[in-house]
Design an enzyme around this catalytic site. Structure first.
Site, mmCIF file in Angstrom:
data_model
loop_
_atom_site.group_PDB
_atom_site.id
_atom_site.type_symbol
_atom_site.label_atom_id
_atom_site.label_comp_id
_atom_site.label_asym_id
_atom_site.label_seq_id
_atom_site.Cartn_x
_atom_site.Cartn_y
_atom_site.Cartn_z
ATOM 1 N N ASP A 99 72.528 37.071 81.452
ATOM 2 C CA ASP A 99 71.410 36.542 80.681
ATOM 3 C C ASP A 99 70.793 35.421 81.507
ATOM 4 O O ASP A 99 71.460 34.440 81.831
ATOM 5 C CB ASP A 99 71.950 35.992 79.348
ATOM 6 C CG ASP A 99 70.905 35.977 78.250
ATOM 7 O OD1 ASP A 99 69.749 35.656 78.549
ATOM 8 O OD2 ASP A 99 71.279 36.273 77.098
ATOM 9 N N ASP A 200 65.537 35.657 79.208
ATOM 10 C CA ASP A 200 65.238 34.896 78.002
ATOM 11 C C ASP A 200 63.763 34.476 77.964
ATOM 12 O O ASP A 200 63.239 33.954 78.955
ATOM 13 C CB ASP A 200 66.130 33.646 78.002
ATOM 14 C CG ASP A 200 66.187 32.939 76.676
ATOM 15 O OD1 ASP A 200 66.671 33.536 75.709
ATOM 16 O OD2 ASP A 200 65.749 31.775 76.612
ATOM 17 N N GLU A 257 63.059 39.405 77.274
ATOM 18 C CA GLU A 257 62.938 39.056 75.860
ATOM 19 C C GLU A 257 61.534 38.506 75.664
ATOM 20 O O GLU A 257 61.167 37.478 76.233
ATOM 21 C CB GLU A 257 63.970 38.006 75.456
ATOM 22 C CG GLU A 257 63.985 37.797 73.947
ATOM 23 C CD GLU A 257 64.323 36.381 73.507
ATOM 24 O OE1 GLU A 257 64.696 36.213 72.345
ATOM 25 O OE2 GLU A 257 64.183 35.437 74.310
ATOM 26 N N HIS A 330 72.053 38.169 68.878
ATOM 27 C CA HIS A 330 72.668 36.896 68.483
ATOM 28 C C HIS A 330 71.708 35.966 67.739
ATOM 29 O O HIS A 330 72.111 34.898 67.304
ATOM 30 C CB HIS A 330 73.210 36.197 69.729
ATOM 31 C CG HIS A 330 72.113 35.800 70.669
ATOM 32 N ND1 HIS A 330 71.355 36.741 71.356
ATOM 33 C CD2 HIS A 330 71.604 34.600 71.005
ATOM 34 C CE1 HIS A 330 70.442 36.102 72.069
ATOM 35 N NE2 HIS A 330 70.567 34.810 71.885
ATOM 36 N N ASP A 331 70.445 36.355 67.619
ATOM 37 C CA ASP A 331 69.463 35.534 66.904
ATOM 38 C C ASP A 331 69.090 36.124 65.546
ATOM 39 O O ASP A 331 68.269 35.548 64.827
ATOM 40 C CB ASP A 331 68.154 35.429 67.716
ATOM 41 C CG ASP A 331 68.319 34.681 69.028
ATOM 42 O OD1 ASP A 331 69.207 33.813 69.127
ATOM 43 O OD2 ASP A 331 67.544 34.973 69.963
#
Ligand code: TEU
Ligand code: CA
Length: 556
Positions: A99, A200, A257, A330-331
């Site tokens: 990530d 990200d 993302e 995870h969000d």
């Protein structure tokens, strides 16, 4: 048929390392914990593991605030542990995706520690510094995690930009040196042998350089920054440069993302003929249940718009770009609680139905840890149980400004909060779900006693076994990877029906999103087709869909 690529044929599994498996009893998941569970992932059948950030970090945002891109967070282990994880994964033919958090660093990163010192510091222009405007913040942008997006810094009497927390200062991508440093970091990890990157908020890296005030709606505390940060003026130039200078030199899987993107944007970021990324995560289906206070709402995802949005993405990228498919990360809250039914009666069936609906679509599927077990949202009883800074800050901001009552906020956090995804992975029915021998950093969901991996891996009727079968089908039937998508019965209020077609092969996928029986007569051409998966396992009546039933027909 479009060009074949391994990353189109792969299924990705996302690990949130802090909550996956603790190997040394300190209550925090770690790299050795992941290595110990590789056989579990191999058995599930996934090909690629994306691991949320494991770099050195003060953990203001659980690793999304990085203070050293070439070191491992001490709580997670050492670089030797990482190397062992990588080689053990590769031995099993599993790929590892890192990530990359490149929009910002931690304020404890040496670059920022230097940058804030003085105007002539060599690292000054690594970040975005502005003078006060009339003694206040340079503009009216709010941070994603509450408060202004600007933080005052005494040393030089200026403000720095942080679109996330104030411990996450935004990097200045306009500076050539910054970009060179970042590309070298990517290259360093590639040389180590990692197989790809999830990037990200990568569509936020190029800001409109005039930094104007954003439009402020009545009742809102801050102006809208999105038009000035999302898909900014130089973002494609930067990504093409990154691609040319490093990504193109390796055989990688890359996914950006990107919140606030349309299919038009995605065709640029992840088009077959644009040299940027392989695919992006879009968010349109994840914002359908937003209300007046943004994600803090009890609105439900409306079904017909959901189908329309997912179908729009399928149609628009057909033949020219590649989709990523996800319900969870995870969000996000757990999908069975958000869109299915997590009651004892329907949790299994609706988890399997949602898995079918997602994994039979066109694109690379991403499964978030625990989704394959039908893990659910958690009921957090009080503010002390929450850990996520987004939640803690939102509580203060909304309650202090009298925008919402405390109980109301807790209710929203239980529905939508990120901590729902971050409770420990449920491995077995022993204490703490087998996640740790110590005290877990965040509470374990009490339903681990009956929702856990151990009870599911050998049960052929479990959610786990069902996901395993969905993954296997994607490997077996080429049309599930490369076949074109078509939506049927677009306005049906309860059924999601679509086809996948490649040459003479076609598949019919039918999912009942409700707890009531629905009649539906399958098209004539599928009457002789074979049922290849069904979450009730005993397809009885071709004209009736039972509660949360999912069924896939295959016609050669
Ligand atoms: O998320 C970025 C993002 O835009 C949001 O969806 C955000 O995560 C938040 O949930 C808003 O409700 C990424 C990471 O996935 C997230 O975990 C980080 O906190 C964030 O960037 C900052 O690095
Ligand atoms: Ca640990």
């Amino acid at each position: 048929m479009e060009e074949k690529k391994w990353w189109k044929e792969s299924v990705v599994y996302q690990i949130y390392p802090r909550s996956f498996m603790d190997s040394n009893g300190d209550g925090i998941g770690d790299l050795n914990g992941i290595t110990n569970k590789l056989d579990y992932l191999k058995d599930l059948g996934v090909d690629v593991i994306w691991i949320s950030p494991v770099y050195e970090s003060p953990n203001d945002d659980n690793g999304y605030d990085i203070s050293d891109y070439k070191a491992i967070m001490k709580e997670f282990g050492t670089m030797e542990d990482f190397d062992r994880l990588l080689s053990e994964a590769h031995k099993r033919n599993l790929k590892i995706v890192m990530d990359l958090v490149f929009n910002h660093t931690s304020d404890e990163h040496p670059w920022f520690v230097e940058s804030r010192k003085s105007l002539d510091n060599p690292y000054r222009d690594y970040y975005i510094w502005k003078n006060p405007k009339e003694g206040k913040e340079p503009n009216n942008w709010g941070s994603w995690f509450s408060g202004s997006a600007w933080e005052y810094s005494e040393e030089t009497d200026m403000y720095y930009l942080h679109i996330f927390s104030k411990k996450q200062p935004d990097l200045n991508w306009e500076n050539d040196k910054v970009r060179e440093e970042l590309y070298r970091i990517i290259d360093w990890w590639c040389k180590k042998g990692v197989d790809g990157f999830r990037m990200d908020v990568i569509n936020f890296i190029s800001k409109v350089q005039s930094f104007p005030d954003g439009q402020k709606e009545k009742g809102q505390l801050y102006g809208d920054k999105i038009p000035y940060i999302a898909n900014g003026p130089r973002v494609h130039e930067f990504l093409q440069e990154m691609n040319e200078k490093v990504l193109s030199k390796y055989d990688l899987i890359t996914v950006g993302e990107t919140t606030h993107v349309t299919p038009e944007d995605a065709k640029q970021y992840a088009g077959f003929d644009t040299q940027e990324l392989n695919m992006v995560f879009q968010f349109e289906h994840m914002t359908l249940d937003f209300g007046e206070l943004g994600k803090w709402s009890d609105k439900k995802i409306p079904f017909v718009p959901l189908k329309k949005i997912l179908s729009k993405w399928q149609y628009e990228l057909e033949g020219c770009g590649w989709n990523s498919l996800y319900w969870e990360n995870h969000d996000q809250p757990r999908i069975v609680s958000r869109l299915g039914d997590d009651s004892l009666k329907y949790r299994d069936l609706s988890s399997k139905m949602l898995g079918t609906c997602l994994l039979m679509m066109k694109g690379t599927p991403y499964i978030y840890q625990g989704q394959e077990l039908g893990m659910t949202n958690m009921e957090f009883k009080s503010m002390e149980d929450f850990r996520d800074l987004e939640i803690l800050n939102a509580y203060n901001e909304f309650v202090d400004n009298k925008l919402a009552e405390p109980e109301e906020m807790i209710r929203y956090f239980n529905l939508k909060g990120r901590d729902n995804a971050r409770t420990p992975m449920q491995w077995d029915d022993s204490e703490n779900a087998g996640f740790t021998k110590g005290t877990p950093w965040i509470k374990v969901n009490p339903n681990y006693t009956y929702i856990n991996a151990n009870s599911q891996i050998n049960d052929s009727n479990s959610v786990y076994s069902y996901y395993k079968e969905l993954i296997r089908l994607r490997k077996e039937i080429e049309a599930l990877v490369y076949g074109t998508y078509a939506l049927l019965e677009e306005n049906h209020e309860s059924l999601y029906i679509y086809t996948r077609t490649l040459g003479s092969t076609s598949l019919l996928i039918i999912c009942n999103f409700t707890e009531t029986e629905k009649s539906y007569t399958i098209p004539k051409e599928y009457e002789e087709a074979k049922v290849i998966i069904n979450n009730y396992r005993d397809r009885a009546n071709d004209n009736m869909l039972r509660p949360y039933e999912a069924i896939v027909y295959h016609k050669k």
